[in-house]
Design a protein around this motif. Structure first.
Motif, PDB file in Angstrom:
ATOM      1  N   ALA A 114      -7.127  -5.870 -11.281  1.00  0.00           N
ATOM      2  CA  ALA A 114      -8.047  -6.998 -11.355  1.00  0.00           C
ATOM      3  C   ALA A 114      -9.312  -6.723 -10.555  1.00  0.00           C
ATOM      4  O   ALA A 114     -10.430  -6.996 -11.007  1.00  0.00           O
ATOM      5  CB  ALA A 114      -7.366  -8.253 -10.834  1.00  0.00           C
ATOM      6  N   ILE A 115      -9.138  -6.165  -9.370  1.00  0.00           N
ATOM      7  CA  ILE A 115     -10.304  -5.946  -8.505  1.00  0.00           C
ATOM      8  C   ILE A 115     -11.133  -4.752  -8.950  1.00  0.00           C
ATOM      9  O   ILE A 115     -12.360  -4.816  -9.023  1.00  0.00           O
ATOM     10  CB  ILE A 115      -9.846  -5.745  -7.047  1.00  0.00           C
ATOM     11  CG1 ILE A 115      -9.197  -7.031  -6.539  1.00  0.00           C
ATOM     12  CG2 ILE A 115     -11.019  -5.370  -6.174  1.00  0.00           C
ATOM     13  CD1 ILE A 115      -8.333  -6.817  -5.333  1.00  0.00           C
ATOM     14  N   MET A 116     -10.453  -3.653  -9.256  1.00  0.00           N
ATOM     15  CA  MET A 116     -11.186  -2.448  -9.597  1.00  0.00           C
ATOM     16  C   MET A 116     -11.669  -2.454 -11.045  1.00  0.00           C
ATOM     17  O   MET A 116     -12.446  -1.587 -11.435  1.00  0.00           O
ATOM     18  CB  MET A 116     -10.312  -1.197  -9.353  1.00  0.00           C
ATOM     19  CG  MET A 116      -9.782  -1.069  -7.942  1.00  0.00           C
ATOM     20  SD  MET A 116     -11.071  -1.002  -6.673  1.00  0.00           S
ATOM     21  CE  MET A 116     -11.410   0.752  -6.654  1.00  0.00           C
ATOM     22  N   GLY A 117     -11.186  -3.420 -11.804  1.00  0.00           N
ATOM     23  CA  GLY A 117     -11.593  -3.474 -13.199  1.00  0.00           C
ATOM     24  C   GLY A 117     -11.021  -2.333 -14.012  1.00  0.00           C
ATOM     25  O   GLY A 117     -11.648  -1.829 -14.942  1.00  0.00           O
ATOM     26  N   THR A 118      -9.825  -1.910 -13.644  1.00  0.00           N
ATOM     27  CA  THR A 118      -9.202  -0.792 -14.353  1.00  0.00           C
ATOM     28  C   THR A 118      -8.031  -1.303 -15.176  1.00  0.00           C
ATOM     29  O   THR A 118      -7.643  -2.471 -15.070  1.00  0.00           O
ATOM     30  CB  THR A 118      -8.676   0.264 -13.356  1.00  0.00           C
ATOM     31  OG1 THR A 118      -7.937  -0.407 -12.345  1.00  0.00           O
ATOM     32  CG2 THR A 118      -9.812   1.020 -12.728  1.00  0.00           C
TER      33      THR A 118
END
Lengths: 255, 661
Positions: free
Chosen positions: B400-404
């Motif tokens: 979610a945070i890294m957008g991966t």
């Protein structure tokens, strides 16, 4: 053949202080033949040292010229003058001028190293000279470890090792005791007998009495000269003393 | 003799001997200035405000005493050169009918002048330098630093008293020398031949061994924290080795070169090597001093300046977001509630949030053993070296945070290591074996972990179920010191400084009011104290560095000049024996060059050897930017070398002038 020729050498100094001109040499002419042993005598201030500096190419005459083997010293380029000096002239000084940082051997090698000789060649030249001068055992020592006489012999070896055309000696016995003086003068006679040309500046009558010819300088001119001929050292000494007395009492010039 | 005679004669003497006196006076002024500056820095009230104030103040006051000792020895040493030069003159005065007490009287006046000039000049220079440095550095780092400009009355007083004593002792020593010598000795002084130094093979080899072992230790040290002692030993070994190598090693090497006939009997080497043997005898200690000082200066300046320049980096590692809240509330729900309160506050205060991240993590420490991390309550804390923080984060939060869109199968992990690499395919902890699917080069920031000096492994696991499993295992192993889940909430804003500051205060009030468990930080708030702390260190580094460089350069200059007079005679003889001007010049150049650049080269080597260790120490301060440190070291070395070359050119010129009349 004349190895050294001085023709009408004149040297005038301009004092830095007030611009006064002082004449050190007025007109000196003489020649030194190959294989000769010449002493130049004169009192302090007679211009002896100035003359020697000019002969050694350390100084330039104001007028006149000096020729070494027919070559005018003035024509030697400034850049070559050091090389010229070490190839042609050997020097012996009153205060030895040995370097404390070198052993006697390295001191003797100095002119050869400067001339770019190989170690083998240097060693080959050194051995006979060291033997003749009796310093073979001292070669590894430093100047401060040996006596004045030994130092001066090392200095003579340094002057001879480059096989110069002319050895210039400036008061070589000035700093030596009488025994060392005798030794040194004997050595000078020996190397002269082997064919080495020597020009010595001195004010010691004893030293001069060993030479083949003595020139007397007074007031910047050659005042008189005497040849040894067949006289012994003692007779020579007597002659020199007579001239010196004459010089001191202000006699007129006579040839 | 009338009353004004001695003062006048003394003034005249100083003027006539200006060639030797001016460098001496400059040395006095410089020494006084250095002492004053160090003393006043050690008394600077700003020191108290700096982090580690106790240690710093202690170090600085130690430093001022070291400087005092240094000043004392150095002035005695330079003065002895001066007196040696002038003994002849004393002899002449003595023979001309001046009694020894008259000579002493003259010297007393000369000493008085020197003391006055040295103290007044030195204090003015010291205060001016202090001011200039302060202005320059404040300007350079663009902020107030903890150490302010400060004229210390106490430092001035100490300086004046100390140097009056030093100059008086120097005068007594001179008077003693005049008293015991007779005129003839005085006249002859300076003509005594110096003995050739002996070769000390054992010491040379020992020096080599010391430096070698020191280098080896410094290069192989892994963890700076546990090996600080080892590193310290390495530093001491290298310093001792440097002194030995400079004193014994150099002479042994030169003598070895001299033994090689083919090499030695070349115009270029002949005079240089024999000259160097004597030069090293007199200078070895001085050169080793310079080498050690230069090394310290270089290390000090390059590390403090890279910390200064890397401050933003450090700040971002330590404070990953503008605002960070670490919740210890235990459950997700209660943490969410706190975070919601803060979001409400953001809206209320109209704070524009540009980015926010939130994740759950579990962190506990373990002892590393190859690919296995052991978690035991009694885990021996003695093995500091292998202590590793393990930080677990669920994949969903990470993605979610890294957008991966990374996918992990059962038993697979993603791994990020912050200080020490993990080089195994499988990571074992408890009874679990995780296959390392991928190594990451970036991770969610976490300042609290970053602030911890131990190594950390950041591990992304498949899901919350796995996290809970790990939590249980950890709880069993660590019982009462077990850690709970933690919740991280960080957000960035484009608000101005004032607004951030206001928000931070409001947020802290809110959290206290709610009885929040955990901590909250603001990067902006931290920056101010960072600048103060690092700026202060930087200031000290640069200041002491520049001071030492100046002292170093003066030592060299002084040595070269005073040696010029000794060498003059030597080169005169060489010229008489047939050495040309060019050859003399070349010989001088090669000797001066060696003397000058030997310490610099050795210092360069020392700095290079210290490099891995220093960069690890910097990593403790969260400066991971090795290339920045390399650049800083490189620039420092270049600047230093340039200054060095400048002084060299100047010195060589003066030196040559002296030698060739």
């Amino acid at each position: 053949m004349a190895i050294l020729e001085a023709k009408g050498v004149q040297k005038i100094y301009t004092t830095r202080f007030d611009g006064n001109q002082v004449q050190a040499l007025s007109n000196v002419s003489f020649t030194v033949e190959q294989g000769e042993y010449v002493a130049i005598m004169g009192e302090s201030g007679s211009g002896k040292t100035t003359l020697l500096n000019i002969l050694a190419a350390l100084d330039k005459p104001t007028a006149g010229e000096v020729l070494l083997e027919g070559r005018r010293l003035a024509s030697v380029k400034e850049r070559e003058i050091s090389a010229f000096r070490r190839d042609n002239l050997g020097f012996v000084f009153q205060d030895f001028n040995l370097l404390d940082t070198f052993t006697l051997k390295d001191n003797i090698f100095l002119p050869l190293v400067l001339a770019g000789k190989s170690y083998k060649e240097m060693n080959r030249r050194l051995q006979p000279i060291a033997k003749k001068l009796g310093i073979s055992e001292l070669l590894a020592k430093y100047p401060y470890e040996v006596s004045g006489g030994q130092k001066q012999r090392a200095a003579v070896a340094r002057a001879l090792v480059a096989e110069p055309k002319l050895v210039l000696a400036d008061e070589p016995t000035g700093a030596l005791d009488s025994k060392s003086t005798d030794d040194l003068l004997r050595i000078f006679n020996e190397i002269n007998r082997d064919g080495q040309t020597i020009l010595m500046v001195t004010h010691s009558a004893k030293a001069a009495s060993h030479a083949g010819r003595v020139l007397f300088i007074k007031d910047g001119e050659v005042f008189h000269q005497i040849y040894r001929g067949n006289s012994s050292n003692e007779q020579m000494y007597q002659k020199i003393s007579d001239i010196l007395t004459l010089l001191a009492t202000g006699g007129d010039r006579h040839e | 003799m009338n009353k004004g005679f001695f003062p006048k004669l003394a003034a005249n003497n100083i003027r006539k001997n200006s060639k030797t006196y001016i460098p001496y006076l400059l040395t006095c002024i410089m020494t006084v200035a250095v002492f004053y500056i160090v003393k006043s820095l050690s008394l600077n009230p700003g020191l108290e405000k700096m982090v580690g104030a106790q240690t710093l103040m202690y170090t600085m006051s130690m430093g001022s005493w070291v400087t005092a000792l240094f000043a004392f020895i150095f002035l005695f040493y330079t003065n002895s050169f001066l007196i040696k030069r002038r003994k002849r003159e004393f002899g002449v005065f003595n023979i001309l009918g001046m009694e020894k007490r008259h000579l002493a009287q003259t010297m007393a006046w000369e000493s008085l002048y020197v003391t006055l000039i040295g103290l007044v000049g030195g204090l003015i220079l010291g205060i001016a330098l202090d001011k200039v440095m302060f202005l320059v550095i404040t300007k350079a780092i663009g902020g107030e630093i903890a150490l302010g400009f400060f004229v210390s009355g106490k430092a001035i007083e100490t300086t004046v008293v100390f140097f009056i004593i030093v100059f008086f002792l120097i005068f007594l020593n001179t008077a003693r020398q005049i008293h015991v010598a007779n005129p003839i000795e005085l006249l002859k002084e300076g003509h005594a031949g110096e003995k050739e130094p002996k070769t000390k093979w054992l010491m040379a080899l020992l020096g080599l061994a010391c430096v070698g072992v020191g280098y080896y230790l410094a290069l192989t040290v892994e963890n700076p924290l546990t090996s600080l002692l080892v590193f310290f030993v390495a530093v001491v070994l290298v310093i001792i080795g440097t002194y030995m190598l400079f004193t014994a090693g150099s002479i042994a090497l030169l003598k070895l070169l001299r033994k090689n006939k083919k090499y030695y009997y070349k115009t270029k080497h002949f005079t240089s090597i024999s000259g160097m043997i004597y030069r090293m005898k007199q200078n070895a200690v001085g050169l080793a001093n310079i080498c050690v000082l230069s090394t310290m200066v270089l290390v000090m300046i390059s590390s403090t300046s890279s910390m200064m320049l890397g401050m933003e980096d450090i700040l971002h590692t330590r404070y990953p977001n503008d605002f960070v809240i670490y919740s210890d509330e235990g459950t997700r729900e209660r943490s969410e509630k706190t975070f919601a309160d803060i979001r409400a506050l953001q809206a209320e205060m109209d704070l524009n949030v540009t980015d926010e991240i939130q994740y759950t993590y579990l962190a506990f420490s373990s002892v590393e053993d190859g690919d296995t991390f052991q978690v035991t309550r009694s885990g021996s804390l003695m093995v500091m070296d292998s202590i590793t923080n393990l930080i677990f984060v669920p994949l969903s939060d990470y993605n979610a945070i890294m957008g991966t869109n990374d996918i992990l199968e059962e038993g697979e992990i993603l791994l990020y290591s912050n200080r020490k690499d993990f080089d195994y395919p499988v990571l074992k902890v408890f009874d679990k074996e995780y296959a390392v699917k991928k190594k990451l080069d970036k991770f969610l920031g976490n300042g609290v972990i970053a602030a911890n000096a131990a190594n950390s492994q950041f591990i992304v696991v498949r899901d919350m179920k796995e996290m809970k499993d790990l939590y249980k295992k950890q709880k069993e192993a660590l019982t009462d010191i077990a850690n709970k889940f933690r919740y991280y909430y960080g957000f960035d804003t484009d608000a101005g400084e004032e607004e951030q500051s206001r928000f931070y205060t409001a947020m802290m009030d809110l959290l206290t009011e709610n009885g929040f468990l955990g901590s909250a930080e603001s990067r902006f708030d931290a920056r101010t104290s960072f600048i103060g702390l690092y700026g202060g260190l930087f200031f000290l580094g640069i200041f002491l560095g520049v001071l030492f460089i100046m002292a170093t350069v003066l030592i060299i200059y002084y040595k070269q000049i005073s040696e010029g007079y000794d060498d003059k005679e030597r080169f005169e003889i060489m010229q008489k024996v047939g050495m040309s001007h060019q050859e003399v010049k070349a010989s001088i150049r090669s000797q001066v060059l060696t003397v000058f650049f030997l310490p610099l080269i050795a210092a360069g080597m020392h700095v290079a050897a210290a490099f891995p260790m220093i960069s690890r120490i910097l990593a403790l301060f969260n400066l991971m930017n090795t290339s920045l440190y390399i650049a800083c070291t490189g620039v420092c070395f270049l600047v230093f070398a340039t200054m060095y070359v400048l002084i060299y050119t100047l010195t060589a010129k003066t030196y040559y002038k002296i030698v060739s009349r």
